[in-house]
Write a protein that holds these residues in place. Structure first.
Motif, PDB file in Angstrom:
ATOM      1  N   SER A  16       0.821  -1.211   0.000  1.00 18.43           N
ATOM      2  CA  SER A  16       0.000   0.000   0.000  1.00 18.43           C
ATOM      3  C   SER A  16       0.856   1.263   0.000  1.00 18.43           C
ATOM      4  O   SER A  16       1.611   1.505   0.941  1.00 18.43           O
ATOM      5  N   PRO A  17       0.736   2.090  -1.061  1.00 18.25           N
ATOM      6  CA  PRO A  17       1.486   3.354  -1.072  1.00 18.25           C
ATOM      7  C   PRO A  17       1.089   4.262   0.106  1.00 18.25           C
ATOM      8  O   PRO A  17       1.945   4.894   0.710  1.00 18.25           O
ATOM      9  N   TYR A  18      -0.207   4.288   0.435  1.00 23.85           N
ATOM     10  CA  TYR A  18      -0.678   5.157   1.519  1.00 23.85           C
ATOM     11  C   TYR A  18      -0.035   4.777   2.850  1.00 23.85           C
ATOM     12  O   TYR A  18       0.365   5.629   3.633  1.00 23.85           O
ATOM     13  N   ALA A  19       0.059   3.462   3.124  1.00 22.23           N
ATOM     14  CA  ALA A  19       0.644   2.994   4.382  1.00 22.23           C
ATOM     15  C   ALA A  19       2.123   3.389   4.456  1.00 22.23           C
ATOM     16  O   ALA A  19       2.601   3.852   5.487  1.00 22.23           O
ATOM     17  N   HIS A  20       2.834   3.229   3.341  1.00 21.33           N
ATOM     18  CA  HIS A  20       4.257   3.582   3.321  1.00 21.33           C
ATOM     19  C   HIS A  20       4.445   5.097   3.464  1.00 21.33           C
ATOM     20  O   HIS A  20       5.361   5.548   4.135  1.00 21.33           O
TER      21      HIS A  20
END
Length: 394
Positions: A224-228
């Motif tokens: 997940s880009p958002y989590a990173h």
């Protein structure tokens, strides 16, 4: 068996309805080389957005107004002249066209197609984009889509009220056993904001609690880009700039089609003192994206200011008028006005700063240190503020 049938017909929701996201399909209705490139780029891009569920097959059968209420399709159509490709985003249930863009042959060459599609997807797929706007205008937001809209509203108008609305919405999903990493990544950032901006809700928020939410998000969403990005952002606010950049870069790699990931990575580089690396990436994202949040402009101001390009720095600072609630934005406008030779405006802004942010005006250095700015940036900003007439900035 029933399960096999359900899987074959795609009728099993991958998670609870409270977490259902807009479904997005692609329908290719022309067979030129350009259209094939645009469609391939769309597939690659859509699969990286956490805010939509990309379905890698055509929307089949006649639309059902109930089950297809939040389904959308990108039609890839022949354009008006040879070599052109028209992209249309439609609501599956109503057929309403939400976005239509014509890409010329020059927009869809192997070297330009990613940028063209990134600009379109960045304005369509995030919570601030066309799809979510349509969902909200039609009153179709529930569960996670509603929380993401509230979350987006907070970043456009930051205050205790908008913060609490978004926070409680996401918190409620966690209490209902949400499995989406988005719930945790967005709550982590809101929790940090509560800790640093001293919001009343949730009571006693700490940066450590925010970090544990962000870690949970990365565990639940390893791609997940958002989590990173959330984990990277928290590290930057803790002053772990190398660690921050590592996570932001990963977010950027996970979805190069989401310009906000490129912007976050660039912003991380700039505030780690790597101005020459970060500024071009941020400038490119801002040029490719038709509308963007003000923190991009602030990052650009800092990058151009440290690169010594005061014309571009002043231009970036002009865009910060829309958010008068932050002392560092006002500081950027003051420096920009002075650099542009607008002395009367600089005088007014210095006065406004003294009235609105007396603590900052008396000691800007303390605020920049608290925000963990690089030492060379702090020195240059303080010097520029003094030159622009801010009290006896020290």
């Amino acid at each position: 068996s029933t399960i096999e049938n359900a899987v074959a017909t795609g009728s099993i929701a991958p998670w609870a309805p409270i977490e259902s996201l807009p479904l997005v399909y692609i329908a290719v209705k022309t067979n030129s080389a350009e259209a094939a490139r645009v469609a391939a780029s769309l597939r690659a891009g859509l699969s990286g957005f956490d805010t939509v569920n990309f379905i890698g097959r055509d929307a089949d059968g006649p639309p059902d107004p109930v089950t297809d209420a939040i389904s959308f399709v990108f039609d890839v159509l022949p354009g008006p002249t040879a070599g052109d490709v028209t992209l249309e985003l439609q609501s599956v249930a109503t057929g309403r066209v939400l976005l239509s863009r014509n890409l010329t042959a020059a927009d869809s060459t192997p070297s330009t197609v990613e940028d063209s599609v990134a600009g379109i997807l960045s304005s369509a797929a995030p919570a601030s984009g066309t799809i979510y706007n349509y969902i909200e205008q039609s009153g179709l937001q529930t569960g996670l889509t509603e929380c993401l809209l509230l979350n987006d509203k907070y970043y456009l108008d930051q205050g205790a009220k908008t913060h609490e609305a978004a926070y409680r919405c996401l918190e409620n999903l966690i209490n209902r056993d949400a499995k989406s990493s988005l719930v945790y990544s967005e709550l982590a950032t809101l929790h940090l904001e509560a800790a640093t901006d001293h919001y009343a809700y949730p009571a006693g928020a700490t940066i450590e609690q925010a970090m544990s939410l962000a870690r949970r998000a990365v565990q639940m969403g390893p791609t997940s880009p958002y989590a990173h990005r959330a984990y990277g952002y928290l590290n930057s606010r803790l002053g772990n700039s190398e660690e921050s950049i590592r996570w932001m870069h990963k977010a950027y790699e996970l979805n190069p089609y989401d310009l906000s990931m490129a912007a976050a990575y660039a912003y991380g580089l700039i505030f780690a003192g790597r101005y020459r690396e970060g500024t071009p990436i941020l400038a490119h994202a801002a040029e490719t994206s038709s509308a963007h949040p003000t923190w991009w402009d602030y990052g650009l101001f800092v990058g151009q200011f440290m690169a010594g390009d005061m014309n571009k720095a002043a231009l970036a600072s002009d865009a910060l008028q829309a958010t008068p609630t932050k002392s560092h934005y006002l500081a950027a406008r003051l420096i920009g006005a002075k650099a542009a030779g607008r002395n009367q405006l600089a005088h007014e802004l210095a006065d406004e700063m003294t009235v609105k942010f007396p603590k900052f005006a008396a000691d800007p250095r303390a605020t920049f240190i608290e925000r963990r700015y690089p030492a060379d940036l702090i020195d240059r900003l303080v010097e520029a503020l003094r030159a622009a007439g801010l009290g006896n900035a020290s």
